[in-house]
Write an enzyme that holds these catalytic residues in place. Structure first.
Site, PDB file in Angstrom:
ATOM      1  N   GLU A  46      16.807  83.302 -25.696  1.00  0.00           N
ATOM      2  CA  GLU A  46      17.583  82.141 -25.251  1.00  0.00           C
ATOM      3  C   GLU A  46      18.131  82.296 -23.843  1.00  0.00           C
ATOM      4  O   GLU A  46      18.090  81.354 -23.043  1.00  0.00           O
ATOM      5  CB  GLU A  46      18.714  81.848 -26.233  1.00  0.00           C
ATOM      6  CG  GLU A  46      18.273  81.106 -27.491  1.00  0.00           C
ATOM      7  CD  GLU A  46      17.572  81.987 -28.513  1.00  0.00           C
ATOM      8  OE1 GLU A  46      17.551  83.217 -28.326  1.00  0.00           O
ATOM      9  OE2 GLU A  46      17.036  81.446 -29.497  1.00  0.00           O
ATOM     10  N   HIS A  58      24.601  78.854 -38.745  1.00  0.00           N
ATOM     11  CA  HIS A  58      23.552  77.886 -38.412  1.00  0.00           C
ATOM     12  C   HIS A  58      23.975  76.432 -38.587  1.00  0.00           C
ATOM     13  O   HIS A  58      23.135  75.543 -38.586  1.00  0.00           O
ATOM     14  CB  HIS A  58      22.323  78.126 -39.290  1.00  0.00           C
ATOM     15  CG  HIS A  58      21.411  79.202 -38.790  1.00  0.00           C
ATOM     16  ND1 HIS A  58      21.848  80.460 -38.476  1.00  0.00           N
ATOM     17  CD2 HIS A  58      20.081  79.201 -38.541  1.00  0.00           C
ATOM     18  CE1 HIS A  58      20.813  81.192 -38.070  1.00  0.00           C
ATOM     19  NE2 HIS A  58      19.735  80.453 -38.091  1.00  0.00           N
TER      20      HIS A  58
END
Ligand SMILES: Cc1ncc(C[n+]2csc(CCOP(=O)(O)OP(=O)(O)O)c2C)c(N)n1
Ligand SMILES: [Mg+2]
Lengths: 323, 318
Positions: free
Chosen positions: A60, A129
């Site tokens: 990322e 999440h």
């Protein structure tokens, strides 16, 4: 007007901008061969090829970093972070680099950069999440944060974001992808940083954005059956925050409920309520109410998770309380 | 190795396979929500590794964690109860499939942010080293996880501090839909250890005995103060990344090829041809595993939901 899904609207926006401008390209995890984890870029790899649809490793920080670098060379990268939960692994590049480079180097740098990502809970993905930490990113001057709640807005705002010369975090909502809405057939752009009245009304102002717009609309329909007319102002962008339409609405209704999916502390509700108290104090007829996620990480168990997330009934109740 | 251990490894591998098949069914019935990452095809990896550990050795892994959970000794019923979000689950229904843990069994969790548990493994090992223990931390992760910065920071520091960590990369050929060679500059993950001057090895992950033997040897070296080691275990996942994976990135042929090398089949043939166990004995082991899973499913389904007040429990210790 065609009725298309939020997913299709975003996909079309990307597709049209890539067709229009060869400097636009996509990079991210599973955007190519897989077709996007949420199927937004399905078919892109075959059509635009591997030069413009770049599958990246799980990295990322470098996805965002590379997008910044490429933007500095004049390209218009659209970086995808699979979900906003993984944006934390790219935090430095988003808030310390993308948000600051232009200012810190005296305006020499230009970053025509979009980071698309996905927020939201309610899918039993457990604590790491399921977050809706949109406001965290809206805290930083230098970054723009856009979070559309309808297919029409998603398309127009994403096209505008791609054409913008500033770094923009474009936050989609995981459970809005299958939602349908009217979208103009002809090309259109929606300016970044403009709130919109999504439903007119005279009694109470609901201020919201993204997925919570859907819940607020449902609450408004229920309330309408009882003769209560809410006006819904959709922020659409968290930074810049366009507070004027909110104040205009509040001056009319004198009552407000702010609905967000993220946690209440230091949230959108806190910001908007403060602005109303600061800028429209004379119009306050009732304490401003905030509906938000309970102050706990989200659990996996479905019942507990739903308990923690804002519900339509809560919005209905809050509206009645401020009346 | 005594016969009971041979049979026990067989039991564990079969149990994992059956738990996974039961989970897939429960997912299809809507009783499991969220993500479900099955371990089918990789059973020999965690079974071999965990069989080589001592109870004091800590274990930490990624979200594909059902196999490890079974191998460290969590009863199948507590795994399935967690998958169903029940109060009786190992994480009280709050973690789900990706977040099994059992501190009593020195299992420090499945972790769902790719690579994020590797720096934590550095700390587990530091804690043991600091306190004069000769325990080793076993940290498992996928091939995809070796491309994120966490991996590189953690391996480097573990070597600089000579920490007792066994880094285990389960190379199942893909991170979601991305084949190793499309995401990693080196095809053999073990090569990544070279940049950190770290001992490394590559093991056939379809052979439980080979995995076990390699792990025993490496754990001895680490325990003797040899510092961290990166072990790449070559394996394959037979099912999609998670439930609902359209699997556009690989050919059915490829999956079939690997299925012909099924780790449970290989091991069973080994036990039979070496006359370590008779087919009847192995059938009996399978029957026991089937029975445990049947009872586990019943237990999980009949278990209570967490009470509403559980929502606000365990946010802080104080
Ligand atoms: C930081 C981060 N980025 C992305 C993801 C989404 N994601 C979950 S699993 C996965 C693939 C991981 O592959 P690998 O490490 O090889 O493990 P495997 O699934 O093969 O066991 C991705 C990209 C994530 N969970 N965390
Ligand atoms: Mg993998």
């Amino acid at each position: 007007m065609a009725r298309i899904t939020y997913r299709e609207a975003i996909s079309k926006a990307l597709w049209e901008e890539m067709e229009r401008d060869p400097s636009v390209f996509i990079l991210g995890e599973e955007v190519g061969v897989w077709g996007g984890t949420y199927a937004v870029t399905r078919g892109f790899y075959d059509h635009f090829g591997p030069k413009r649809v770049l599958d990246t490793p799980i990295a990322e920080a470098t996805i965002v970093g590379a997008a910044i670098g490429a933007a500095l060379t004049g390209l218009r990268p659209v970086a995808e972070l699979m979900t906003i939960n993984f944006a934390f692994a790219a935090m430095d590049h988003i808030v310390n680099q993308a948000a600051k480079l232009r200012y810190m180097f005296g305006g020499q740098f230009t970053l025509p950069l979009v980071i698309r990502t996905v927020s939201g809970g309610g899918r039993q993905l457990a604590a790491t999440h399921s977050q809706t930490p949109d406001v965290v990113f809206a805290h930083f001057p230098g970054l723009k944060v856009v979070a559309p709640g309808t297919p029409e807005d998603a398309k127009g705002l994403l096209k505008a974001a791609i054409r913008s010369n500033d770094p923009i975090l474009f936050i989609e909502h995981a459970t809005l992808y299958p939602v349908r809405g009217e979208v103009p057939d002809e090309e259109y752009l929606i300016p970044i940083g403009k709130s919109k009245v999504q439903r007119p009304g005279r009694d109470v102002t609901i201020v919201t954005y993204s997925k919570m717009l859907e819940l607020s609309m449902k609450a408004a329909e229920q309330l309408a059956e009882e003769g209560i007319e809410v006006e819904i102002v959709d922020l659409r962008s968290l930074r810049p925050l366009d507070i004027e339409p909110v104040i205009q609405s509040f001056k009319k209704t004198n009552r407000a409920v702010i609905v967000e999916e993220g946690w209440r502390s230091y949230g959108v509700g806190a910001e908007v309520a403060a602005r109303l108290y600061e800028e429209a104090f004379d119009y306050v007829d009732a304490p401003i109410r905030r509906i938000a996620q309970k102050e706990t990480p989200l659990p996996y168990n479905r019942t507990l998770e739903q308990m923690a997330l804002p519900q339509v009934e809560e919005i209905v109740r809050a509206v009645k309380e401020v009346l | 190795m005594d016969k009971q251990l041979y049979l026990d490894l067989y039991y564990q591998m079969v149990l994992i396979r059956l738990v996974e098949e039961a989970s897939a069914q429960l997912y299809q019935q809507g009783k499991i929500g969220g993500f479900l990452h099955l371990y089918i095809g990789q059973e020999a990896v965690s079974t071999g590794i965990i069989s080589a550990r001592q109870p004091k050795d800590r274990v930490i892994t990624a979200y594909r964690d059902h196999g490890v959970a079974i191998n460290v000794g969590i009863p199948a019923k507590l795994v399935l109860a967690e998958l169903l979000g029940k109060a009786t689950g190992v994480s009280k229904g709050k973690g789900g499939s990706m977040h099994l843990a059992d501190v009593k069994r020195n299992f420090w969790g499945g972790h769902a942010i790719v690579g994020a548990h590797l720096p934590i493994a550095v700390g587990l090992a530091l804690g043991d080293q600091y306190q004069g223990s000769d325990a080793v931390t076993i940290c498992m992760f996928g091939d995809g996880a070796t491309n994120i910065g966490f991996f590189h920071e953690a391996l480097n520091l573990s070597k600089v501090w000579n920490l007792p960590v066994l880094w285990v990369c389960e190379n199942n050929q893909y991170g979601m839909g991305t084949a190793v060679e499309r995401a990693s500059a080196v095809k053999e993950i073990r090569q990544k250890a070279l940049g950190y001057n770290m001992p490394n090895s590559r093991v056939n992950g379809m052979d439980v005995l080979e995995v076990r033997q390699a792990t025993l040897e490496v754990l001895d070296q680490i325990r003797a103060g040899g510092g961290p080691h990166l072990m790449e275990v070559v394996t394959y996942r037979y099912r999609g990344h998670s439930m609902g994976d359209p699997e556009r990135y690989r050919q059915a042929e490829e999956v079939k090829r690997w299925q012909e090398n099924d780790p449970i089949g290989i091991y069973r043939r080994h036990l039979e041809t070496r006359s370590i166990a008779t087919p009847e004995e192995l059938d009996e082991v399978e029957r026991r595993a089937e029975q445990e899973v049947t009872e586990a499913v019943r237990f999980a389904e009949e278990s209570p939901e967490p009470p509403p007040e559980a929502l606000f429990e365990d946010i802080y210790a104080e």
